[in-house]
Write a protein that holds these residues in place. Structure first.
Motif, mmCIF file in Angstrom:
data_model
loop_
_atom_site.group_PDB
_atom_site.id
_atom_site.type_symbol
_atom_site.label_atom_id
_atom_site.label_comp_id
_atom_site.label_asym_id
_atom_site.label_seq_id
_atom_site.Cartn_x
_atom_site.Cartn_y
_atom_site.Cartn_z
ATOM 1 N N LYS A 87 0.835 -1.208 0.000
ATOM 2 C CA LYS A 87 0.000 0.000 0.000
ATOM 3 C C LYS A 87 0.870 1.259 0.000
ATOM 4 N N MET A 88 1.942 1.237 0.786
ATOM 5 C CA MET A 88 2.863 2.375 0.805
ATOM 6 C C MET A 88 3.505 2.572 -0.563
ATOM 7 N N ALA A 89 3.836 1.468 -1.247
ATOM 8 C CA ALA A 89 4.453 1.571 -2.581
ATOM 9 C C ALA A 89 3.485 2.213 -3.570
ATOM 10 N N LEU A 90 2.231 1.816 -3.512
ATOM 11 C CA LEU A 90 1.234 2.399 -4.417
ATOM 12 C C LEU A 90 1.045 3.884 -4.154
ATOM 13 N N ASN A 91 1.236 4.314 -2.902
ATOM 14 C CA ASN A 91 1.078 5.729 -2.539
ATOM 15 C C ASN A 91 2.373 6.524 -2.716
ATOM 16 N N GLY A 92 3.451 5.859 -3.171
ATOM 17 C CA GLY A 92 4.717 6.553 -3.393
ATOM 18 C C GLY A 92 5.375 7.034 -2.130
ATOM 19 N N GLU A 93 5.265 6.295 -1.035
ATOM 20 C CA GLU A 93 5.759 6.749 0.266
ATOM 21 C C GLU A 93 7.206 6.335 0.527
ATOM 22 N N PHE A 94 7.810 5.547 -0.329
ATOM 23 C CA PHE A 94 9.216 5.183 -0.129
ATOM 24 C C PHE A 94 9.818 4.803 -1.475
ATOM 25 N N ASP A 95 11.153 4.661 -1.481
ATOM 26 C CA ASP A 95 11.882 4.395 -2.733
ATOM 27 C C ASP A 95 12.608 3.065 -2.728
ATOM 28 N N ILE A 96 12.969 2.562 -1.541
ATOM 29 C CA ILE A 96 13.777 1.337 -1.450
ATOM 30 C C ILE A 96 13.160 0.409 -0.409
ATOM 31 N N LEU A 97 13.075 -0.862 -0.774
ATOM 32 C CA LEU A 97 12.677 -1.902 0.184
ATOM 33 C C LEU A 97 13.931 -2.692 0.528
ATOM 34 N N LEU A 98 14.309 -2.690 1.798
ATOM 35 C CA LEU A 98 15.549 -3.316 2.246
ATOM 36 C C LEU A 98 15.249 -4.464 3.199
ATOM 37 N N VAL A 99 15.885 -5.612 2.952
ATOM 38 C CA VAL A 99 15.773 -6.774 3.838
ATOM 39 C C VAL A 99 17.166 -7.279 4.147
ATOM 40 N N PHE A 100 17.279 -8.102 5.180
ATOM 41 C CA PHE A 100 18.574 -8.666 5.535
ATOM 42 C C PHE A 100 19.047 -9.612 4.417
ATOM 43 N N MET A 101 18.189 -10.579 4.062
ATOM 44 C CA MET A 101 18.418 -11.431 2.899
ATOM 45 C C MET A 101 17.092 -11.555 2.162
ATOM 46 N N PHE A 102 17.179 -11.869 0.877
ATOM 47 C CA PHE A 102 15.964 -11.868 0.065
ATOM 48 C C PHE A 102 14.932 -12.886 0.522
ATOM 49 N N ASP A 103 15.385 -13.983 1.189
ATOM 50 C CA ASP A 103 14.398 -14.967 1.629
ATOM 51 C C ASP A 103 13.524 -14.455 2.773
ATOM 52 N N ARG A 104 13.886 -13.245 3.343
ATOM 53 C CA ARG A 104 13.004 -12.638 4.345
ATOM 54 C C ARG A 104 11.691 -12.167 3.711
ATOM 55 N N LEU A 105 11.724 -11.924 2.396
ATOM 56 C CA LEU A 105 10.488 -11.550 1.699
ATOM 57 C C LEU A 105 9.570 -12.758 1.542
ATOM 58 N N GLY A 106 10.122 -13.942 1.562
ATOM 59 C CA GLY A 106 9.333 -15.153 1.427
ATOM 60 C C GLY A 106 10.165 -16.285 0.873
#
Length: 574
Positions: A87-106
């Motif tokens: 929802k934040m991405a659709l509203n343009g509220e940030f530029d970068i999504l940062l995780v420790f490792m990519f598997d934290r996204l799923g």
């Protein structure tokens, strides 16, 4: 001069780029609550913050932490953090999504690669503090993105298998593997340590709950109570469950299905290889009988069949024979109903009297289908069958003791074994004869045998046929032996059960009496004038043939007098 101008332009561009601030959202996730440290995920948080500090112009605007959320089992659409970040991405509220490792996204190979690609399409850069930026500049990038999550999915599957296997091994060894203690037990520390040298909990009986467990099995097996009726029984008598709350239907059903109460731990499909006597609350026979009743009632609900059942669907009401009583004229199952009649008193008052009865709906709805009675009074019929059951149980109590039964079965087994041995000996001798005939074939060919070809072929064919016949006889005899051996054990168990019924029947509750009647009596067929034919279960009939003396003339006369005493009483007849 031109070179200096170009250098100034480059410097200006670099300063402008460095002045651009990028808003960062961080996502931290651990799969189990055991990985949370003081309600936080410090390692991932510290690493991501340090990574941001090393980048020029990166500012963390929000951090999300998922505690105890599996990236493999839980879909992105069911994860609140992922949904909020999208929802934040659709509203343009940030530029970068940062995780420790990519598997934290799923860790779902059929979903997570497309979630990452979705963010990139929204002009959101996806970074990992350990693996750098995920880009989609070429088909190779897309392939690498998919391979990453395919590999992560495989690791999750392997981890799950390792954990499952280890839990099964611990269960088989008789160790409690954690979770909420079953009703009737508590998890306590007994000094057992795990591989991390941490003390873990084991099960111990909780006395007050254990009494409730025993009562649940007694009411269910011996008196035919259902789960809801058991709950009401406990509530009416002020018997609480865990934490002082009423016992629920779900708790009763879990209790009835859990082998832990026989001292056997279970986790999934695995069970402890040994019985733990310190955890046993009921014996194995009582538990197995509960499982049989559960299966019978489940089949009854699903099919709503008219088949004979040894378990009454309910023991409510004051009728002894619901479910196993039939019209002796048309064969239809009689159902419990209410009949009535009206009469006037001497003072002219109209009185309507009702009474329970067994009703034949063939006779009531289509008189041409049945020439029997419409109704049979429950009091008369139940009392009549009750007395017949008492007579049979009394005869059983005078049957030979179990030691004599065992001796009789041992003799039967010995005879069956001798028959098998004799047939095997004959079969082996016939095989030797056959081999001798085969050896004679060479002599016939060489012309040194006293037998000619036709005679030899005839003897071979005859021996082959005899071998085939003997082989069939051996198989039949072995089958009979197995049946006798298994039947002996079954008869011993049934003998003990029937003797138990004989001892309980006169002094048990009506509900328990109804359960005994349902298992002891296969069918009751009643004809006009209360002519009753009681059919006992097949196994009991076999027991009668083998171990009960034929009914004496005195017993027959007693039964006849009892029948007349019932049918001559005033009764309501449809």
């Amino acid at each position: 001069m031109a070179e200096k101008i170009i250098q100034n332009i480059v410097t200006t561009i670099e300063k402008t780029a460095s002045a651009v601030q990028k808003r960062v959202v961080c996502l931290y996730r651990v799969s189990t609550l055991g990985q949370v440290d003081k309600d936080d995920i410090p390692m991932q948080k510290q690493c991501c913050r340090e990574f941001c500090r090393r980048q020029s112009g990166w500012t963390i605007v929000r951090e999300f932490a998922e505690k105890g959320v599996s990236g493999f089992k839980v879909s992105a659409k069911d994860r609140d953090a992922i949904q909020d970040i999208q929802k934040m991405a659709l509203n343009g509220e940030f530029d970068i999504l940062l995780v420790f490792m990519f598997d934290r996204l799923g860790r779902r190979d059929d979903e997570t690669p497309f979630v990452v690609e979705w963010f990139v399409k929204q002009n959101i850069e996806v970074w990992s503090a350990m693996e750098g930026q995920q880009r989609f500049d070429s088909h190779v990038d897309k392939l690498l993105n998919y391979i990453r999550y395919w590999q992560a999915s495989g690791e999750s599957i392997k981890t799950s298998l390792r954990v499952k296997t280890r839990l099964e091994q611990l269960t088989e060894d008789g160790f409690f593997t954690g979770g909420r203690a079953p009703f009737g037990y508590q998890a306590v520390k007994k000094g057992r340590m795990n591989k991390k040298n941490q003390e873990v909990r084991d099960l111990a009986i909780e006395p007050s709950e254990a009494e409730v467990v025993t009562l649940i099995f007694q009411k269910y097996v011996y008196e035919g109570y259902g789960a809801l009726r058991i709950c009401r029984y406990l509530a009416d008598r002020g018997i609480p469950g865990r934490n002082g709350k009423n016992v629920t239907v779900a708790v009763v059903n879990r209790v009835l299905r859990n082998p832990i109460y026989t001292g056997v731990l279970q986790h999934g499909e695995s069970q402890s290889k040994v019985v733990l006597p310190e955890l046993r609350l009921i014996d194995a026979d009582l538990f197995m009988r509960a499982q049989e009743i559960l299966r019978e009632r489940s089949a009854h609900r699903k099919a709503q069949t008219e088949h004979n059942s040894e378990v009454p669907f309910t023991t409510r009401g004051q009728s002894l024979l619901v479910g196993n009583v039939y019209c002796g004229h048309c064969g239809a199952k009689l159902t419990l109903a209410t009949a009535g009649r009206s009469y006037r008193k001497k003072d002219g008052t109209l009185v309507k009297k009702t009474y329970p009865c067994y009703k034949c709906y063939n006779k009531a709805m289509s008189p041409g289908k049945c020439d029997g009675q419409t109704t049979y009074g429950t009091t008369v019929l139940d009392n009549l069958v009750d007395q017949i059951i008492r007579i049979q149980l009394e005869r059983i109590q005078h049957a030979p003791p179990q030691a004599l039964l065992q001796k009789q079965h041992d003799r039967e087994v010995s005879v069956a074994k001798a028959k098998v041995k004799l047939l095997n000996d004959q079969y082996q001798q016939k095989q030797r004869d056959y081999q001798d005939l085969r050896a004679e074939t060479l002599k016939v060919i060489q012309g040194t045998s006293r037998l000619n070809v036709d005679l030899l072929n005839s003897l071979v064919d005859e021996t082959t046929a005899q071998l085939k016949e003997l082989e069939g006889q051996v198989q039949t005899a072995e089958t009979e032996l197995r049946e006798i051996v298994s039947g002996a054990e079954q008869v011993r168990q049934e003998y003990a059960q029937v003797m138990n019924w004989a001892e309980l029947y006169d002094n048990c509750t009506f509900e328990a009496k109804k359960m005994i009647a349902a298992q002891f009596v296969k069918a009751v067929r009643v004809k006009r004038g209360y002519e009753v034919d009681v059919e006992f279960n097949v196994s009991f009939e076999e027991f009668q043939k083998l171990y009960l003396e034929p009914e004496t003339e005195e017993e027959k006369k007693t039964r006849a007098d009892m029948f007349l005493s019932f049918v001559e009483k005033p009764r309501q007849v449809g």
